[in-house]
Design a protein around this motif. Structure first.
Motif, PDB file in Angstrom:
ATOM      1  N   UNK A 262       0.827  -1.202   0.000  1.00 39.81           N
ATOM      2  CA  UNK A 262       0.000   0.000   0.000  1.00 39.81           C
ATOM      3  C   UNK A 262       0.865   1.257   0.000  1.00 39.81           C
ATOM      4  N   UNK A 263       1.950   1.250   0.782  1.00 40.61           N
ATOM      5  CA  UNK A 263       2.882   2.385   0.785  1.00 40.61           C
ATOM      6  C   UNK A 263       3.521   2.574  -0.589  1.00 40.61           C
ATOM      7  N   UNK A 264       3.833   1.469  -1.256  1.00 40.23           N
ATOM      8  CA  UNK A 264       4.419   1.547  -2.599  1.00 40.23           C
ATOM      9  C   UNK A 264       3.446   2.212  -3.571  1.00 40.23           C
ATOM     10  N   UNK A 265       2.154   1.877  -3.454  1.00 39.26           N
ATOM     11  CA  UNK A 265       1.135   2.506  -4.305  1.00 39.26           C
ATOM     12  C   UNK A 265       1.065   4.014  -4.063  1.00 39.26           C
ATOM     13  N   UNK A 289     -10.494  -8.095   2.155  1.00 37.70           N
ATOM     14  CA  UNK A 289      -9.974  -7.365   3.307  1.00 37.70           C
ATOM     15  C   UNK A 289      -9.212  -6.153   2.794  1.00 37.70           C
ATOM     16  N   UNK A 290      -8.951  -5.190   3.678  1.00 36.43           N
ATOM     17  CA  UNK A 290      -8.288  -3.992   3.192  1.00 36.43           C
ATOM     18  C   UNK A 290      -7.448  -3.292   4.231  1.00 36.43           C
ATOM     19  N   UNK A 291      -6.500  -2.499   3.744  1.00 44.16           N
ATOM     20  CA  UNK A 291      -5.724  -1.562   4.546  1.00 44.16           C
ATOM     21  C   UNK A 291      -5.940  -0.168   3.962  1.00 44.16           C
ATOM     22  N   UNK A 292      -5.794   0.838   4.800  1.00 36.83           N
ATOM     23  CA  UNK A 292      -5.909   2.219   4.340  1.00 36.83           C
ATOM     24  C   UNK A 292      -4.562   2.906   4.522  1.00 36.83           C
ATOM     25  N   UNK A 293      -4.002   3.367   3.426  1.00 37.47           N
ATOM     26  CA  UNK A 293      -2.774   4.150   3.457  1.00 37.47           C
ATOM     27  C   UNK A 293      -3.114   5.626   3.397  1.00 37.47           C
TER      28      UNK A 293
END
Length: 344
Positions: A262-265, A289-293
């Motif tokens: 996610x950080x790379x995106x 599932x998900x993460x929020x950057x």
């Protein structure tokens, strides 16, 4: 040498990626920093990683985090990350899981509401914001590593696939970033094996052609990761959602989208001039599932514009257990870890 030992574990998961947190049974490791302790473990006691990630105790899709005493007085605890490919200096999902574990295990006092503390990863100090409701740890926000784009829109011919356009970001490891649609993928669960096979071919082709060097860390090894990017959906002002999939090892697709992926995106979106301070990217996995950057800032480091960011997700406790290590078992190799076991 004793033939039977025990290790205490807390199994957790974040976004579907299981992290086994080692909470007891391991002696203090030599080293003035957590990074040095990681290097000792890697070079002298890799048997712990092998024991917990492979048969009969585990599977390669899991991760292991060993909690160690912090060497920095600002940190509440240290942790060493172990994965099938080795010892990454940072991982978003492992940090979410470790932060949850230190609260649930009482290593950090759990208090209602929002609380802040620091952990010490091999990469350095990590700020943690945790929310506790009715005694249960809910969302965790952790710092992502400073991330940047090393290579933008390069092309490579991949045997069996054809020409592939990719970018490369550093976000705790080097990531090839590939548009999933150019390869015909929709990023759904049924594509998992095909995604792993395609990612392996692309990563191997890039590794054969070139290497990558971090602006301060230097050579951190060959390209390990690939992140498939799905189409972006504008959910609200400053909030984008995108299906995403991360490959980490031959045959292994992460259950989550990964924090570092996610950080790379975010680094790529910044490179393309598409981020403002406070903007968010939610990455959604094959398992929904998900993460929020969150993009929190940028600074210049030599030729690179470096993205500052945080990752928010939730980790769940799966089990608390004590495993028995029987050194007489022909499937267990105690030779590479017996000297760090507390009850030897």
């Amino acid at each position: 040498m004793k033939t039977r030992h025990s290790i205490q574990l807390m199994d957790t998961h974040a976004g579907g990626d299981v992290s086994r947190i080692v909470t007891g049974g391991i002696d203090p490791l030599p080293g003035k920093t957590v990074r040095e302790q990681m290097e000792y473990l890697r070079d002298n006691a890799d048997g712990l990683r092998e024991l917990l990630l492979f048969e009969p105790y585990g599977i390669p899709e899991m991760s292991v985090d060993l909690i160690v005493p912090a060497t920095n007085p600002e940190a509440a605890a240290g942790y060493i990350i172990m994965e099938v490919m080795g010892y990454p200096i940072y991982s978003g999902s492992n940090t979410l899981c470790t932060a949850t574990a230190v609260l649930e295990a009482g290593i950090v006092e759990k208090r209602e509401g929002v609380q802040h503390f620091k952990l010490e990863a091999p990469a350095g100090l990590v700020n943690i914001e945790a929310t506790v409701k009715d005694g249960v740890v809910e969302p965790i926000t952790c710092e992502g590593l400073p991330s940047y784009i090393d290579t933008y829109h390069a092309s490579i011919h991949v045997p069996g696939i054809g020409d592939v356009t990719y970018s490369v970001a550093y976000s705790g490891g080097f990531y090839a970033l590939v548009d999933a649609e150019q390869l015909g993928f929709k990023l759904v669960r049924e594509e998992e094996r095909a995604l792993a096979e395609s990612a392996y071919k692309i990563v191997e082709a890039i590794k054969a052609e070139r290497g990558f060097s971090h602006y301060t860390l230097g050579d951190v090894g060959p390209l390990p990761f690939l992140h498939f990017m799905g189409p972006e959906e504008q959910v609200a002002d400053g909030y984008i959602r995108s299906r995403s999939t991360t490959y980490v090892h031959p045959g292994v697709i992460c259950r989550s989208t990964t924090g570092t992926g996610t950080s790379a995106r975010l680094a790529l979106m910044n490179h393309e001039g598409r981020l403002n301070i406070g903007d968010k990217l939610e990455t959604v996995s094959l398992r929904e599932t998900g993460f929020i950057g969150t993009f929190t800032g940028r600074h210049q480091q030599g030729n690179f514009q470096v993205v500052e960011n945080t990752i928010t997700g939730r980790s769940y406790v799966l089990a608390n257990s004590e495993i028995v290590i029987n050194c007489d078992d022909p499937m267990v190799n105690c030779g590479k870890l017996h000297h760090i076991l507390t009850d030897r």
